[in-house]
Design a protein around this motif. Structure first.
Motif, PDB file in Angstrom:
ATOM      1  N   MET A   1       3.484 -55.705  10.216  1.00 17.76           N
ATOM      2  CA  MET A   1       4.644 -55.426   9.366  1.00 17.76           C
ATOM      3  C   MET A   1       5.858 -54.900  10.125  1.00 17.76           C
ATOM      4  N   ASN A   2       7.031 -55.224   9.602  1.00 24.89           N
ATOM      5  CA  ASN A   2       8.298 -54.708  10.095  1.00 24.89           C
ATOM      6  C   ASN A   2       9.028 -54.001   8.958  1.00 24.89           C
ATOM      7  N   TYR A   3       9.921 -53.113   9.328  1.00 20.71           N
ATOM      8  CA  TYR A   3      10.697 -52.336   8.365  1.00 20.71           C
ATOM      9  C   TYR A   3      12.080 -52.932   8.210  1.00 20.71           C
ATOM     10  N   TYR A   4      12.374 -53.387   6.996  1.00 16.85           N
ATOM     11  CA  TYR A   4      13.700 -53.882   6.661  1.00 16.85           C
ATOM     12  C   TYR A   4      14.197 -53.072   5.457  1.00 16.85           C
ATOM     13  N   PRO A   5      15.070 -52.078   5.668  1.00 17.04           N
ATOM     14  CA  PRO A   5      15.495 -51.218   4.562  1.00 17.04           C
ATOM     15  C   PRO A   5      16.070 -51.972   3.376  1.00 17.04           C
ATOM     16  N   SER A   6      16.749 -53.077   3.625  1.00 16.45           N
ATOM     17  CA  SER A   6      17.331 -53.831   2.514  1.00 16.45           C
ATOM     18  C   SER A   6      16.257 -54.405   1.599  1.00 16.45           C
ATOM     19  N   ARG A   7      15.062 -54.617   2.134  1.00 12.05           N
ATOM     20  CA  ARG A   7      13.942 -55.135   1.350  1.00 12.05           C
ATOM     21  C   ARG A   7      12.988 -54.026   0.918  1.00 12.05           C
ATOM     22  N   ASP A   8      12.711 -53.103   1.841  1.00 11.35           N
ATOM     23  CA  ASP A   8      11.660 -52.114   1.632  1.00 11.35           C
ATOM     24  C   ASP A   8      12.152 -50.804   1.044  1.00 11.35           C
ATOM     25  N   GLY A   9      13.484 -50.629   0.977  1.00  9.89           N
ATOM     26  CA  GLY A   9      14.029 -49.342   0.589  1.00  9.89           C
ATOM     27  C   GLY A   9      14.038 -48.402   1.788  1.00  9.89           C
ATOM     28  N   GLN A  10      14.768 -47.324   1.678  1.00  6.01           N
ATOM     29  CA  GLN A  10      14.855 -46.371   2.789  1.00  6.01           C
ATOM     30  C   GLN A  10      13.576 -45.549   2.879  1.00  6.01           C
ATOM     31  N   ILE A  11      13.010 -45.463   4.079  1.00  5.14           N
ATOM     32  CA  ILE A  11      11.813 -44.660   4.327  1.00  5.14           C
ATOM     33  C   ILE A  11      12.191 -43.615   5.362  1.00  5.14           C
ATOM     34  N   GLU A  12      12.246 -42.351   4.948  1.00  5.62           N
ATOM     35  CA  GLU A  12      12.809 -41.289   5.782  1.00  5.62           C
ATOM     36  C   GLU A  12      12.125 -41.180   7.144  1.00  5.62           C
ATOM     37  N   ALA A  13      10.804 -41.241   7.163  1.00  8.72           N
ATOM     38  CA  ALA A  13      10.070 -41.076   8.420  1.00  8.72           C
ATOM     39  C   ALA A  13      10.397 -42.180   9.420  1.00  8.72           C
ATOM     40  N   LEU A  14      10.742 -43.358   8.920  1.00  8.62           N
ATOM     41  CA  LEU A  14      11.129 -44.452   9.805  1.00  8.62           C
ATOM     42  C   LEU A  14      12.598 -44.339  10.189  1.00  8.62           C
ATOM     43  N   ASP A  15      13.405 -43.888   9.271  1.00  8.14           N
ATOM     44  CA  ASP A  15      14.828 -43.745   9.564  1.00  8.14           C
ATOM     45  C   ASP A  15      15.090 -42.675  10.625  1.00  8.14           C
ATOM     46  N   ASN A  16      14.310 -41.581  10.596  1.00  7.75           N
ATOM     47  CA  ASN A  16      14.548 -40.508  11.565  1.00  7.75           C
ATOM     48  C   ASN A  16      13.683 -40.630  12.817  1.00  7.75           C
ATOM     49  N   GLY A  17      12.836 -41.661  12.874  1.00  6.98           N
ATOM     50  CA  GLY A  17      12.043 -41.909  14.069  1.00  6.98           C
ATOM     51  C   GLY A  17      10.816 -41.037  14.229  1.00  6.98           C
ATOM     52  N   SER A  18      10.463 -40.266  13.210  1.00  8.16           N
ATOM     53  CA  SER A  18       9.290 -39.393  13.322  1.00  8.16           C
ATOM     54  C   SER A  18       7.990 -40.163  13.179  1.00  8.16           C
ATOM     55  N   ALA A  19       8.069 -41.382  12.674  1.00  5.99           N
ATOM     56  CA  ALA A  19       6.882 -42.236  12.539  1.00  5.99           C
ATOM     57  C   ALA A  19       7.292 -43.681  12.750  1.00  5.99           C
ATOM     58  N   THR A  20       6.305 -44.532  12.968  1.00  2.00           N
ATOM     59  CA  THR A  20       6.516 -45.979  13.062  1.00  2.00           C
ATOM     60  C   THR A  20       5.793 -46.640  11.897  1.00  2.00           C
ATOM     61  N   THR A  21       6.089 -47.898  11.675  1.00  2.00           N
ATOM     62  CA  THR A  21       5.411 -48.615  10.588  1.00  2.00           C
ATOM     63  C   THR A  21       3.903 -48.576  10.770  1.00  2.00           C
ATOM     64  N   SER A  22       3.448 -48.704  12.003  1.00  2.00           N
ATOM     65  CA  SER A  22       2.004 -48.723  12.233  1.00  2.00           C
ATOM     66  C   SER A  22       1.375 -47.354  12.028  1.00  2.00           C
ATOM     67  N   GLU A  23       2.117 -46.293  12.290  1.00  2.00           N
ATOM     68  CA  GLU A  23       1.589 -44.966  11.995  1.00  2.00           C
ATOM     69  C   GLU A  23       1.486 -44.753  10.489  1.00  2.00           C
ATOM     70  N   LEU A  24       2.405 -45.307   9.723  1.00  2.00           N
ATOM     71  CA  LEU A  24       2.269 -45.269   8.272  1.00  2.00           C
ATOM     72  C   LEU A  24       1.062 -46.082   7.830  1.00  2.00           C
ATOM     73  N   THR A  25       0.853 -47.217   8.477  1.00  2.00           N
ATOM     74  CA  THR A  25      -0.312 -48.051   8.164  1.00  2.00           C
ATOM     75  C   THR A  25      -1.606 -47.310   8.480  1.00  2.00           C
ATOM     76  N   ALA A  26      -1.635 -46.636   9.622  1.00  2.00           N
ATOM     77  CA  ALA A  26      -2.826 -45.874  10.006  1.00  2.00           C
ATOM     78  C   ALA A  26      -3.085 -44.725   9.041  1.00  2.00           C
ATOM     79  N   ALA A  27      -2.041 -44.115   8.524  1.00  2.00           N
ATOM     80  CA  ALA A  27      -2.216 -43.044   7.544  1.00  2.00           C
ATOM     81  C   ALA A  27      -2.782 -43.586   6.241  1.00  2.00           C
ATOM     82  N   HIS A  28      -2.398 -44.807   5.887  1.00  2.00           N
ATOM     83  CA  HIS A  28      -2.899 -45.416   4.653  1.00  2.00           C
ATOM     84  C   HIS A  28      -4.330 -45.910   4.818  1.00  2.00           C
ATOM     85  N   PHE A  29      -4.669 -46.368   6.031  1.00  2.00           N
ATOM     86  CA  PHE A  29      -6.021 -46.842   6.336  1.00  2.00           C
ATOM     87  C   PHE A  29      -6.649 -45.876   7.353  1.00  2.00           C
TER      88      PHE A  29
END
Length: 210
Positions: A89-117
């Motif tokens: 997965m990739n993060y596209y704010p125009s499609r996915d909405g703003q995700i604060e942890a990705l916008d500020n660089g504190s997490a990556t999409t894959s770290e969010l994925t790992a948290a979910h799984f």
């Protein structure tokens, strides 16, 4: 080996077709139900079957999550415990909405994925190549111009499993490091979708800004 796909969009279809040619079998799923995948299964052939997302995860020795990022929170995690899970997965704010942890660089999409799984071993891969190029730009091992693709992950055994898949379908691999280093080949970076050999790709990865 069998690969379960949670999501059957362009990336999922291309990876599945390439994997089948390399000798893998696949279990495809989407959010609309197995009956909607009949045409795709006919196209992919006898090494493919349709199932629910939960069944695909349970049956797969390796699991590929390839859905729009906004759909991640709704995904069922059953069947993924202890398995290697590829996050495309990739993060596209125009499609996915703003995700604060990705916008500020504190997490990556894959770290969010790992948290979910949390019980799976997540490896970032296939997000940095156009779907159409997965089937068309691979080359045999030893080719002097073989394209390299980046991966990132925290589990060495899981990464090796993904490296073997990528090699089987025609690509060298550059290991960018732990899962957080996936930021080095997310959209907007020099390495994103770069058609590069291993040395060139390594240089591009190093140019990414945290």
């Amino acid at each position: 080996m069998k690969i379960g796909f949670i999501g059957s969009g362009n990336i999922g279809q291309a990876v599945a077709a390439s994997a089948i040619r390399a000798g893998y079998s696949v279990v495809m799923s989407n959010s609309r139900g197995p009956e909607t995948l009949a045409g795709l299964i006919r196209k992919l052939g006898p090494k493919a079957k349709a199932a629910t997302a939960e069944q695909a995860a349970q049956e797969g020795d390796l699991v590929v999550v390839t859905v729009p990022l906004y759909a991640l929170p709704q995904l069922n995690t059953n069947g993924t415990k202890g398995k290697t899970l590829i996050d495309t997965m990739n993060y596209y704010p125009s499609r996915d909405g703003q995700i604060e942890a990705l916008d500020n660089g504190s997490a990556t999409t894959s770290e969010l994925t790992a948290a979910h799984f949390p019980d799976a071993h997540v490896v970032k891969a296939f997000n940095s190549i156009f779907a159409s190029e997965i089937e068309t730009t691979g080359n045999p091992e030893g080719d002097s111009h073989r394209r390299a693709l980046p991966i990132a992950g925290d589990n060495p055994e899981a990464k090796q499993q993904v490296i073997e898949l990528l090699d089987a379908i025609g690509f060298d691999v550059v290991d960018a490091g732990p899962l957080h280093e996936g930021f080095r080949f997310q959209n907007g970076t020099p390495a994103y979708c770069a058609h590069a050999e291993r040395k060139q790709l390594s240089e591009l990865l190093n140019r990414a800004k945290a």
